[in-house]
Design an enzyme around this catalytic site. Structure first.
Site: not given
Length: 229
Positions: A64, A118, A122
């Site tokens: 993930h 992502e 992040h």
């Protein structure tokens, strides 16, 4: 005296620049490396899944994300708006990402939208340690290093719709990895709590598993289902 708008605008731009640089230079304490069970993603009432354009992924945990975190449980996000996802930087790990980091969101995609999200949310917060290629490569290597499905299977825990104690799931992973994982559950269409995501903690280099400074608050009952996929 008339206000000097040019000075005001200059100060405003300077403040915005300094704020962006502060965000870029933020340190973080560790990564959460999060893997997701596709069977639990696909069988809830709230969402449906679509297979990637490369086809149905293997019945295995998928990545993930690799998420920078602080020891107090908070986390940075969207740290560098100038650093956009660039497929050319990950060309040599693309096939591994398609295998280990598939997107199950709808509509069906090739994963680029998922990976872009992502990285920008992040990954940009770990640029003090990892550039874009290193970030994705680190996640793939961690996935290969932590074969969660094998660890569970070796403990007699299989994705067969059966129910297992939360403690047995946690212990099987801890025995294999060396550190206590965080476990997240969701509910399937029948309302059963099921194994959904597993959190492992990683040092700031993105290479070594470590003891978690803090774990996500557990939302699982003592017995959970491990759904088929």
């Amino acid at each position: 005296m008339k206000p000097n708008y040019s000075i005001f605008i200059f100060k405003l731009l300077l403040l915005q620049y300094l704020s962006s640089q502060l965000c870029l230079s933020q340190d973080f304490d560790f990564f959460y490396f999060v893997q997701q069970w596709p069977g639990a993603y696909c069988d809830t009432k709230q969402q449906r899944c679509c297979y990637p354009k490369t086809g149905r992924p293997a019945a295995d945990f998928g990545i993930h994300g690799l998420w920078p975190n602080y020891k107090d449980g908070s986390y940075p996000s969207n740290c560098d708006h100038n650093s956009v996802f660039d497929r050319t930087q990950i060309s040599d790990v693309l096939s591994s990402m398609e295998k280990h980091w598939p997107s199950l969101s709808c509509p069906s995609s090739n994963g680029l939208r998922f990976w872009s999200h992502e990285w920008e949310k992040h990954g940009t917060c770990s640029e003090s340690e990892l550039d874009q290629r290193e970030y994705f490569e680190a996640a793939v290597k961690l996935k290969e290093k932590a074969n969660l499905l094998k660890l569970l299977n070796n403990a007699g825990i299989e994705a067969n719709d059966e129910f297992y104690s939360l403690e047995s799931v946690r212990n099987a992973i801890e025995e294999g990895i060396g550190f206590t994982p965080g476990i997240q559950c969701n509910k399937n269409s029948a309302g059963n709590a099921q194994l959904y995501q597993i959190y492992l903690c990683v040092d700031t280099s993105g290479s070594q598993f470590i003891k978690c400074p803090i774990l996500p608050k557990p939302k699982c009952p003592s017995t959970i289902q491990f759904p088929k996929f």
